[in-house]
Motif scaffolding. Structure first.
Motif, PDB file in Angstrom:
ATOM      1  N   PHE A 129      -9.767   4.356  -9.668  1.00  9.21           N
ATOM      2  CA  PHE A 129     -10.387   5.094 -10.784  1.00  9.21           C
ATOM      3  C   PHE A 129     -11.508   4.232 -11.358  1.00  9.21           C
ATOM      4  O   PHE A 129     -12.590   4.709 -11.667  1.00  9.21           O
ATOM      5  N   ILE A 141      -2.221  13.805  -6.856  1.00  4.00           N
ATOM      6  CA  ILE A 141      -1.812  13.515  -5.483  1.00  4.00           C
ATOM      7  C   ILE A 141      -0.303  13.241  -5.362  1.00  4.00           C
ATOM      8  O   ILE A 141       0.299  13.496  -4.320  1.00  4.00           O
ATOM      9  N   HIS A 142       0.294  12.724  -6.443  1.00  2.00           N
ATOM     10  CA  HIS A 142       1.728  12.384  -6.348  1.00  2.00           C
ATOM     11  C   HIS A 142       2.649  13.527  -6.777  1.00  2.00           C
ATOM     12  O   HIS A 142       3.868  13.339  -6.880  1.00  2.00           O
ATOM     13  N   LYS A 201      -0.185  12.188   0.652  1.00  2.00           N
ATOM     14  CA  LYS A 201       0.792  11.226   0.095  1.00  2.00           C
ATOM     15  C   LYS A 201       2.207  11.750   0.360  1.00  2.00           C
ATOM     16  O   LYS A 201       3.088  10.998   0.730  1.00  2.00           O
ATOM     17  N   TYR A 251      -4.480   3.313 -11.317  1.00  2.00           N
ATOM     18  CA  TYR A 251      -4.827   3.151  -9.903  1.00  2.00           C
ATOM     19  C   TYR A 251      -6.241   2.572  -9.845  1.00  2.00           C
ATOM     20  O   TYR A 251      -7.158   3.073 -10.486  1.00  2.00           O
ATOM     21  N   ILE A 310       0.835  -1.203   0.000  1.00  2.00           N
ATOM     22  CA  ILE A 310       0.000   0.000   0.000  1.00  2.00           C
ATOM     23  C   ILE A 310       0.870   1.253   0.000  1.00  2.00           C
ATOM     24  O   ILE A 310       1.998   1.243   0.509  1.00  2.00           O
ATOM     25  N   ALA A 311       0.350   2.304  -0.638  1.00  2.00           N
ATOM     26  CA  ALA A 311       1.166   3.518  -0.779  1.00  2.00           C
ATOM     27  C   ALA A 311       0.981   4.446   0.409  1.00  2.00           C
ATOM     28  O   ALA A 311       0.356   5.503   0.315  1.00  2.00           O
ATOM     29  N   GLY A 340     -10.487  13.013   1.501  1.00  2.00           N
ATOM     30  CA  GLY A 340      -9.575  12.179   0.728  1.00  2.00           C
ATOM     31  C   GLY A 340      -9.932  12.265  -0.744  1.00  2.00           C
ATOM     32  O   GLY A 340     -11.041  12.655  -1.113  1.00  2.00           O
ATOM     33  N   ILE A 341      -8.992  11.855  -1.590  1.00  2.00           N
ATOM     34  CA  ILE A 341      -9.229  11.984  -3.036  1.00  2.00           C
ATOM     35  C   ILE A 341     -10.146  10.870  -3.539  1.00  2.00           C
ATOM     36  O   ILE A 341     -11.007  11.091  -4.395  1.00  2.00           O
ATOM     37  N   ILE A 342     -10.014   9.666  -2.972  1.00  2.00           N
ATOM     38  CA  ILE A 342     -10.924   8.599  -3.405  1.00  2.00           C
ATOM     39  C   ILE A 342     -12.382   9.016  -3.198  1.00  2.00           C
ATOM     40  O   ILE A 342     -13.192   8.963  -4.122  1.00  2.00           O
ATOM     41  N   PRO A 343     -12.759   9.481  -1.990  1.00  2.00           N
ATOM     42  CA  PRO A 343     -14.146   9.937  -1.831  1.00  2.00           C
ATOM     43  C   PRO A 343     -14.503  11.061  -2.796  1.00  2.00           C
ATOM     44  O   PRO A 343     -15.619  11.113  -3.321  1.00  2.00           O
ATOM     45  N   ARG A 357       4.645  -3.969  -8.207  1.00  2.00           N
ATOM     46  CA  ARG A 357       4.873  -2.594  -7.747  1.00  2.00           C
ATOM     47  C   ARG A 357       5.384  -2.641  -6.325  1.00  2.00           C
ATOM     48  O   ARG A 357       4.773  -3.287  -5.460  1.00  2.00           O
ATOM     49  N   CYS A 413      -4.363  10.723 -14.280  1.00  2.00           N
ATOM     50  CA  CYS A 413      -3.414  10.660 -13.151  1.00  2.00           C
ATOM     51  C   CYS A 413      -2.112  11.351 -13.552  1.00  2.00           C
ATOM     52  O   CYS A 413      -1.412  10.907 -14.449  1.00  2.00           O
ATOM     53  N   ASN A 416       0.335   6.952 -11.435  1.00  2.00           N
ATOM     54  CA  ASN A 416       0.483   5.734 -10.626  1.00  2.00           C
ATOM     55  C   ASN A 416      -0.134   4.609 -11.453  1.00  2.00           C
ATOM     56  O   ASN A 416      -1.291   4.731 -11.829  1.00  2.00           O
ATOM     57  N   ASP A 423      -6.013  13.997 -11.232  1.00  2.00           N
ATOM     58  CA  ASP A 423      -5.614  13.530  -9.905  1.00  2.00           C
ATOM     59  C   ASP A 423      -4.112  13.712  -9.769  1.00  2.00           C
ATOM     60  O   ASP A 423      -3.332  12.962 -10.363  1.00  2.00           O
TER      61      ASP A 423
HETATM   62  C1  LCS Z   1      -3.589   8.345  -7.998  1.00  2.00           C
HETATM   63  C2  LCS Z   1      -4.127   8.244  -6.601  1.00  2.00           C
HETATM   64  N1  LCS Z   1      -5.251   8.931  -6.262  1.00  2.00           N
HETATM   65  C3  LCS Z   1      -5.769   8.853  -5.017  1.00  2.00           C
HETATM   66  C4  LCS Z   1      -5.146   8.084  -4.047  1.00  2.00           C
HETATM   67  C5  LCS Z   1      -5.758   8.000  -2.666  1.00  2.00           C
HETATM   68  O1  LCS Z   1      -6.078   9.281  -2.219  1.00  2.00           O
HETATM   69  P1  LCS Z   1      -6.745   9.482  -0.758  1.00  2.00           P
HETATM   70  O2  LCS Z   1      -8.146   8.912  -0.865  1.00  2.00           O
HETATM   71  O3  LCS Z   1      -5.893   8.710   0.189  1.00  2.00           O
HETATM   72  O4  LCS Z   1      -6.715  10.948  -0.553  1.00  2.00           O
HETATM   73  C6  LCS Z   1      -3.991   7.381  -4.355  1.00  2.00           C
HETATM   74  C7  LCS Z   1      -3.336   6.534  -3.293  1.00  2.00           C
HETATM   75  N2  LCS Z   1      -2.648   5.459  -3.830  1.00  2.00           N
HETATM   76  C8  LCS Z   1      -2.490   4.323  -3.232  1.00  2.00           C
HETATM   77  C9  LCS Z   1      -2.834   3.999  -1.863  1.00  2.00           C
HETATM   78  O5  LCS Z   1      -2.344   2.651  -1.703  1.00  2.00           O
HETATM   79  N3  LCS Z   1      -1.835   2.202  -2.909  1.00  2.00           N
HETATM   80  C10 LCS Z   1      -1.895   3.173  -3.842  1.00  2.00           C
HETATM   81  O6  LCS Z   1      -1.512   3.063  -4.998  1.00  2.00           O
HETATM   82  C11 LCS Z   1      -3.468   7.458  -5.655  1.00  2.00           C
HETATM   83  O7  LCS Z   1      -2.341   6.781  -5.996  1.00  2.00           O
END
Ligand code: LCS
Length: 406
Positions: free
Chosen positions: A136, A215-216, A247, A133, A47-48, A107-110, A374, A181, A185, A213
């Protein structure tokens, strides 16, 4: 101040996905799934999130907020928050946006789940590039929308966009949203301004919204430069930018991100339907990251550069048939090991059972990732050394079938 990225931190008993969630997330299994290794013997590279202490400046800000003694319902009211975000974007990306465009999310997922719902109508389609990722895809499926994948071109581990395919799919009238992205990722690509220009033009010319997105974006190899997609298209309001220091500064558990929405209509929908209250500790931590995170990030990037250089040398020496290039961004190593394992091998299970290493593989990235693993390199060098030792041992001696000695 010199930060210690070699510190081994015990995360047991902290409800961490990293230590306690892998059976369910990677193997869709229950807690009684057994391995030849004790949980604490695993090298965790999946997990990242990072194995580094969240910066002391951020932890101090959280403690200061705790010392205010009351943690009631909260939102971002203090203008200092926008100032902190805006200053960061100006300093690192020479990019600015009006205060009223800035929303926050848990968070970005939500945010992706919500934005797909607010942007797309039923029976419309969501375009992504693959590998991708996994969330998506989940964001489209959560909204019962068809996912359209445009496979990246993979030339000996160098990934690029197949613009002919991407445009053909974007021209489908049912495709109304692209989740893009930037940086990417799992490949770690930092898209060039020319690539970004083409992605944006194709999407906007075909009336496709873009969620970029990013985030990275802070986690660049030294010398690399990130360009926010929206920066190249100042006259459009059809690009939504998602960013977060979660992140960058290892605080994903605080569930807080920025969503920059230029389109007034979409912003109104967001403000009407998004659950606005936020965790006051997350607000304090995020603001502190942007106000005080520079030196930690500078030292982190050097440490990650060194980790990637180590992995590059190690793979060249011990796994010469693997395909790996140091990514331009992220702390994730994307390694094609197809030369060492048959296609039908469940790689996460193979490495968990044989090597005692937890990792993710291409099948977890929607499509176009076969044969790849990965590895999360945001961990102390000693952990990487042991993880690579175990991985190379089982790959070279895989036919022996005995778990590696830990
Ligand atoms: C492109 C991308 N967007 C959003 C997120 C999550 O955002 P959050 O909801 O935490 O704000 C991740 C986390 N990537 C992860 C988390 O674990 N493995 C991964 O590849 C991500 O890689």
């Amino acid at each position: 101040m010199k930060y210690d990225f070699d510190e081994i931190i015990d995360r047991t008993g902290t409800n961490a996905m990293n230590t306690d969630g892998f059976r369910q997330y990677i193997f869709n299994a229950t807690e009684d799934m057994k391995f030849p290794f004790k949980d604490e013997e695993f090298i965790r590279m999946w997990i990242a999130d990072m194995e580094f202490a969240t910066p002391p400046e951020i932890r101090e800000a959280v403690k200061e907020r705790l010392d205010r003694k009351i943690m009631g319902y909260s939102q971002v009211f203090d203008p200092a928050y926008y100032e902190a975000v805006s200053n960061w974007m100006n300093r690192y990306y020479d990019w600015s946006f009006p205060k009223e465009h800035l929303e926050t999310s848990h968070g970005i997922i939500p945010a992706l789940y919500e934005l797909v719902e607010y942007i797309c109508k039923p029976n419309e389609k969501v375009l992504i590039v693959t590998p991708s990722y996994g969330f998506f895809k989940s964001a489209a499926e959560h909204n019962h929308l068809e996912l359209v994948c445009s496979d990246l071109i993979n030339e000996q581990g160098h990934y690029s966009i197949d613009f002919a395919d991407f445009e053909a799919k974007a021209s489908d009238e049912q495709v109304t949203l692209c989740i893009f992205c930037n940086p990417h990722n799992p490949s770690g690509r930092v898209w060039t301004t020319e690539e970004l220009q083409r992605v944006g033009e194709i999407c906007l010319n075909h009336n496709v919204w873009v969620i970029s997105d990013e985030i990275h974006c802070d986690l660049l190899r030294t010398g690399r430069k990130h360009t926010p997609l929206s920066k190249l298209f100042p006259d459009t309001d059809r690009i939504v930018t998602c960013m977060s220091p979660s992140k960058t500064f290892n605080m994903a558990g605080l569930m807080f991100s920025n969503v920059i929405i230029a389109n007034e209509g979409l912003r109104t929908i967001w403000q009407t339907r998004h659950y606005g209250f936020k965790n006051p500790l997350s607000i304090a931590a995020t603001q502190a990251a942007y106000e005080h995170g520079d030196e930690w990030l500078k030292q982190l990037k050097t440490y990650l550069d060194d980790n990637f250089a180590f992995v590059d040398q190690y793979v060249k020496r011990y796994l010469p048939q693997a395909v790996f290039h140091i990514p331009e961004a992220t702390y994730l190593a994307w390694i094609d090991i197809a030369a060492y394992v048959p296609q039908n091998v469940n790689l996460p299970l193979f490495f968990a059972e044989q090597a005692g290493v937890l990792l993710e593989d291409g099948h977890m990235f929607v499509a176009n990732g076969g044969g790849c693993i990965r590895l999360n390199l945001a961990c102390p060098r000693s952990v990487i050394e042991e993880g690579l030792r175990r991985i190379s041992t089982v790959l070279v001696h895989k036919n022996e079938g005995e778990p590696v000695q830990v």
